[in-house]
Scaffold this motif. Structure first.
Motif, PDB file in Angstrom:
ATOM      1  N   PRO A  64       0.855  -1.199   0.000  1.00 49.06           N
ATOM      2  CA  PRO A  64       0.000   0.000   0.000  1.00 49.06           C
ATOM      3  C   PRO A  64       0.889   1.246   0.000  1.00 49.06           C
ATOM      4  CG  PRO A  64      -0.568  -1.517   1.801  1.00 49.06           C
ATOM      5  CD  PRO A  64       0.759  -1.940   1.274  1.00 49.06           C
ATOM      6  N   GLY A  65       0.759   2.068  -0.998  1.00 47.73           N
ATOM      7  CA  GLY A  65       1.644   3.214  -1.130  1.00 47.73           C
ATOM      8  C   GLY A  65       1.526   4.207   0.007  1.00 47.73           C
ATOM      9  N   HIS A  66       2.636   4.941   0.231  1.00 52.10           N
ATOM     10  CA  HIS A  66       2.678   6.051   1.182  1.00 52.10           C
ATOM     11  C   HIS A  66       2.430   5.549   2.620  1.00 52.10           C
ATOM     12  CE1 HIS A  66       2.840   8.502  -2.425  1.00 52.10           C
ATOM     13  NE2 HIS A  66       1.833   7.782  -2.878  1.00 52.10           N
ATOM     14  N   GLY A  67       1.974   6.428   3.513  1.00 52.03           N
ATOM     15  CA  GLY A  67       1.748   6.052   4.899  1.00 52.03           C
ATOM     16  C   GLY A  67       2.491   6.946   5.871  1.00 52.03           C
ATOM     17  N   GLY A  68       1.938   7.074   7.066  1.00 51.68           N
ATOM     18  CA  GLY A  68       2.574   7.875   8.096  1.00 51.68           C
ATOM     19  C   GLY A  68       2.682   9.341   7.701  1.00 51.68           C
ATOM     20  N   ILE A  69       3.909   9.868   7.785  1.00 48.39           N
ATOM     21  CA  ILE A  69       4.125  11.284   7.465  1.00 48.39           C
ATOM     22  C   ILE A  69       3.925  11.587   5.979  1.00 48.39           C
ATOM     23  CG2 ILE A  69       5.674  11.722   9.396  1.00 48.39           C
ATOM     24  CD1 ILE A  69       8.027  11.279   7.540  1.00 48.39           C
ATOM     25  N   ASP A  70       3.842  10.547   5.169  1.00 50.43           N
ATOM     26  CA  ASP A  70       3.620  10.712   3.721  1.00 50.43           C
ATOM     27  C   ASP A  70       2.183  10.331   3.406  1.00 50.43           C
ATOM     28  OD1 ASP A  70       3.689  10.768   0.965  1.00 50.43           O
ATOM     29  OD2 ASP A  70       4.773   8.862   0.796  1.00 50.43           O
ATOM     30  N   SER A  71       1.323  11.339   3.253  1.00 52.84           N
ATOM     31  CA  SER A  71      -0.102  11.061   3.017  1.00 52.84           C
ATOM     32  C   SER A  71      -0.400  10.649   1.592  1.00 52.84           C
ATOM     33  CB  SER A  71      -0.941  12.299   3.374  1.00 52.84           C
ATOM     34  OG  SER A  71      -0.609  13.383   2.519  1.00 52.84           O
ATOM     35  N   GLY A  72       0.540  10.875   0.669  1.00 52.92           N
ATOM     36  CA  GLY A  72       0.258  10.630  -0.732  1.00 52.92           C
ATOM     37  C   GLY A  72      -0.614  11.742  -1.285  1.00 52.92           C
ATOM     38  N   ALA A  73      -1.307  11.463  -2.378  1.00 52.01           N
ATOM     39  CA  ALA A  73      -2.186  12.470  -2.984  1.00 52.01           C
ATOM     40  C   ALA A  73      -3.412  12.684  -2.102  1.00 52.01           C
ATOM     41  CB  ALA A  73      -2.606  12.030  -4.381  1.00 52.01           C
ATOM     42  N   VAL A  74      -3.966  13.878  -2.158  1.00 55.78           N
ATOM     43  CA  VAL A  74      -5.143  14.228  -1.357  1.00 55.78           C
ATOM     44  C   VAL A  74      -6.229  14.756  -2.284  1.00 55.78           C
ATOM     45  CG1 VAL A  74      -6.047  15.643   0.529  1.00 55.78           C
ATOM     46  CG2 VAL A  74      -3.687  14.787   0.624  1.00 55.78           C
ATOM     47  N   GLY A  75      -7.429  14.219  -2.155  1.00 61.10           N
ATOM     48  CA  GLY A  75      -8.538  14.643  -2.994  1.00 61.10           C
ATOM     49  C   GLY A  75      -9.105  15.986  -2.564  1.00 61.10           C
ATOM     50  N   SER A  76      -9.951  16.548  -3.399  1.00 60.05           N
ATOM     51  CA  SER A  76     -10.522  17.870  -3.119  1.00 60.05           C
ATOM     52  C   SER A  76     -11.414  17.858  -1.885  1.00 60.05           C
ATOM     53  CB  SER A  76     -11.315  18.369  -4.333  1.00 60.05           C
ATOM     54  OG  SER A  76     -12.358  17.450  -4.655  1.00 60.05           O
ATOM     55  N   ASN A  77     -11.938  16.700  -1.541  1.00 61.71           N
ATOM     56  CA  ASN A  77     -12.774  16.573  -0.342  1.00 61.71           C
ATOM     57  C   ASN A  77     -11.998  16.032   0.854  1.00 61.71           C
ATOM     58  OD1 ASN A  77     -15.250  17.558  -1.406  1.00 61.71           O
ATOM     59  ND2 ASN A  77     -15.563  15.601  -2.446  1.00 61.71           N
ATOM     60  N   GLY A  78     -10.681  15.939   0.706  1.00 59.44           N
ATOM     61  CA  GLY A  78      -9.848  15.564   1.842  1.00 59.44           C
ATOM     62  C   GLY A  78      -9.467  14.107   1.955  1.00 59.44           C
ATOM     63  N   ALA A  79      -9.903  13.256   1.039  1.00 58.71           N
ATOM     64  CA  ALA A  79      -9.532  11.840   1.095  1.00 58.71           C
ATOM     65  C   ALA A  79      -8.030  11.697   0.872  1.00 58.71           C
ATOM     66  CB  ALA A  79     -10.283  11.048   0.042  1.00 58.71           C
ATOM     67  N   LYS A  80      -7.379  10.890   1.705  1.00 57.85           N
ATOM     68  CA  LYS A  80      -5.933  10.705   1.607  1.00 57.85           C
ATOM     69  C   LYS A  80      -5.605   9.355   0.970  1.00 57.85           C
ATOM     70  CE  LYS A  80      -4.802  13.663   5.546  1.00 57.85           C
ATOM     71  NZ  LYS A  80      -4.144  13.746   6.872  1.00 57.85           N
ATOM     72  N   HIS A  83      -4.714   6.130   3.131  1.00 59.96           N
ATOM     73  CA  HIS A  83      -5.786   5.378   3.772  1.00 59.96           C
ATOM     74  C   HIS A  83      -6.554   4.537   2.753  1.00 59.96           C
ATOM     75  CE1 HIS A  83      -4.906   7.457   7.401  1.00 59.96           C
ATOM     76  NE2 HIS A  83      -5.430   8.617   7.032  1.00 59.96           N
ATOM     77  N   VAL A  84      -6.834   5.123   1.607  1.00 55.69           N
ATOM     78  CA  VAL A  84      -7.600   4.432   0.566  1.00 55.69           C
ATOM     79  C   VAL A  84      -6.880   3.179   0.091  1.00 55.69           C
ATOM     80  CG1 VAL A  84      -8.427   4.614  -1.806  1.00 55.69           C
ATOM     81  CG2 VAL A  84      -8.826   6.489  -0.205  1.00 55.69           C
ATOM     82  N   VAL A  85      -5.574   3.298  -0.188  1.00 51.37           N
ATOM     83  CA  VAL A  85      -4.852   2.162  -0.756  1.00 51.37           C
ATOM     84  C   VAL A  85      -4.609   1.061   0.277  1.00 51.37           C
ATOM     85  CG1 VAL A  85      -3.815   3.547  -2.571  1.00 51.37           C
ATOM     86  CG2 VAL A  85      -2.595   3.261  -0.407  1.00 51.37           C
ATOM     87  N   LEU A  86      -4.520   1.417   1.547  1.00 53.58           N
ATOM     88  CA  LEU A  86      -4.392   0.383   2.578  1.00 53.58           C
ATOM     89  C   LEU A  86      -5.664  -0.453   2.642  1.00 53.58           C
ATOM     90  CD1 LEU A  86      -2.853  -0.997   4.854  1.00 53.58           C
ATOM     91  CD2 LEU A  86      -3.686   0.784   6.420  1.00 53.58           C
ATOM     92  N   ALA A  87      -6.815   0.196   2.529  1.00 52.91           N
ATOM     93  CA  ALA A  87      -8.084  -0.528   2.535  1.00 52.91           C
ATOM     94  C   ALA A  87      -8.186  -1.458   1.330  1.00 52.91           C
ATOM     95  CB  ALA A  87      -9.251   0.462   2.541  1.00 52.91           C
ATOM     96  N   ILE A  88      -7.782  -0.969   0.159  1.00 51.24           N
ATOM     97  CA  ILE A  88      -7.834  -1.809  -1.051  1.00 51.24           C
ATOM     98  C   ILE A  88      -6.866  -2.975  -0.934  1.00 51.24           C
ATOM     99  CG2 ILE A  88      -7.373  -1.855  -3.536  1.00 51.24           C
ATOM    100  CD1 ILE A  88      -8.362   1.056  -3.636  1.00 51.24           C
ATOM    101  N   ALA A  89      -5.654  -2.708  -0.460  1.00 53.63           N
ATOM    102  CA  ALA A  89      -4.659  -3.771  -0.320  1.00 53.63           C
ATOM    103  C   ALA A  89      -5.120  -4.837   0.662  1.00 53.63           C
ATOM    104  CB  ALA A  89      -3.326  -3.179   0.132  1.00 53.63           C
ATOM    105  N   ASN A  90      -5.771  -4.439   1.740  1.00 51.92           N
ATOM    106  CA  ASN A  90      -6.318  -5.410   2.686  1.00 51.92           C
ATOM    107  C   ASN A  90      -7.350  -6.303   2.011  1.00 51.92           C
ATOM    108  OD1 ASN A  90      -5.216  -5.341   5.409  1.00 51.92           O
ATOM    109  ND2 ASN A  90      -5.921  -3.216   5.513  1.00 51.92           N
ATOM    110  N   ASN A  91      -8.174  -5.714   1.152  1.00 53.88           N
ATOM    111  CA  ASN A  91      -9.167  -6.496   0.416  1.00 53.88           C
ATOM    112  C   ASN A  91      -8.496  -7.483  -0.541  1.00 53.88           C
ATOM    113  OD1 ASN A  91     -11.253  -5.135   1.688  1.00 53.88           O
ATOM    114  ND2 ASN A  91     -11.579  -3.695   0.006  1.00 53.88           N
TER     115      ASN A  91
END
Length: 293
Positions: A64-80, A83-91
């Motif tokens: 899962p890319g990024h993590g911790g102090i590295d949030s990765g890309a951030v959407g216009s509504n604040g999605a980081k 967090h998104v890729v960790l959820a997908i990787a877990n799936n």
């Protein structure tokens, strides 16, 4: 026959390369870096306590890319992205485990892991496949769709591939010079030793993943792109980076925030991995039959 000849078993090549790397560089480099480590920099190191391989199961390392102090890309509504890729990787991990594969994660929580360490985690666990999962961003919010990338040692295959690889390779900047310098090992040793058949296998893996995503989501690129991503610089493990969507696209940010889409894209990725292994086994069996005849 030329394509078949490129299918060299992973184990013997990995054993040869990693034995030399471990003896000549890895231990000394880690010792030197440990002495320089800043106490203010927190990284995830629990992967050093390795688990034994589960019998004859293939070990798949999901990153899962990024993590911790590295949030990765951030959407216009604040999605980081982190967090998104960790959820997908877990799936993806759960699906592959249900299918009998030993799928593991480079990080299981919101931890920062330098790019160099992500490659090393895969090698230390004896992985036969590495997949980095992302939901990246672009300057134009209209950019949309999924992409898959493999390593290139001849430059990027497109302007977008070049942009994304430079952006991802800069992920360690948040940790300062100590972490940035660790990629020197990859640049001077691993990159020069990347095997042609490993890149070819990575491209094939990418095509299988894309073929599965195509049925459930828009593709930004219909073929496996190539660029010099640091996390793909393994000489012996087929490795791809999957951009599940652009989190900077408002519509795709909303999609990435839903459990349904995360499950759907995870199933497509897992199916692509399974199809790749089926293809690989068929090629290997064909080669063995040809050698016996």
């Amino acid at each position: 026959m030329n394509k078949i000849k490129t299918m060299i078993p992973f184990a013997s090549r990995r054993q040869f390369l990693l034995t030399g790397f471990a003896a000549l560089t890895y231990a000394g480099l880690n010792n030197a870096l440990a002495r320089e480590e800043s106490p203010a920099l927190k990284t995830h190191s629990r992967h050093r306590a390795l688990k034994a391989p589960s019998g004859d199961k293939r070990i798949i390392m999901l990153d899962p890319g990024h993590g911790g102090i590295d949030s990765g890309a951030v959407g216009s509504n604040g999605a980081k992205e982190k967090h998104v890729v960790l959820a997908i990787a877990n799936n993806v991990r759960a699906i592959l485990r249900q299918k009998g594969y030993d799928a593991r994660l480079t990080r299981t929580a919101d931890d920062f892991i330098p790019l160099y360490d992500r490659v090393e985690i895969a090698h230390r666990h004896g992985a036969c496949l590495f997949m980095s999962i992302h939901a990246d961003g672009f300057t134009n919010p209209a950019a949309a769709g999924a992409s898959v990338f493999a390593l290139s040692n001849r430059g990027a295959s497109s302007a977008m591939a070049k942009y994304l690889s430079e952006k991802e390779n800069a992920a360690d900047d948040v940790a300062g010079r100590r972490v940035q310098h660790r990629d020197h090992y990859l640049q001077q040793v691993l990159f020069d030793l990347v095997q042609t058949d490993t890149i070819k296998n990575s491209l094939t893996l990418g095509s299988h993943v894309l073929s599965q995503i195509r049925g459930i989501h828009k593709l930004h690129s219909s073929h496996t792109e190539q660029a010099a991503f640091v996390v793909l610089k393994s000489p012996s493990i087929p490795s791809v980076l999957v951009e599940t969507s652009f989190i900077t696209n408002p519509a795709e940010e909303r999609l990435l925030g839903t459990t349904a889409f995360r499950q759907k894209i995870a199933h497509a990725i897992a199916a692509g991995v399974i199809n790749y292994f089926n293809w690989f086994d068929n090629q290997k069996a064909h080669t063995q039959r040809g050698a016996a005849s």
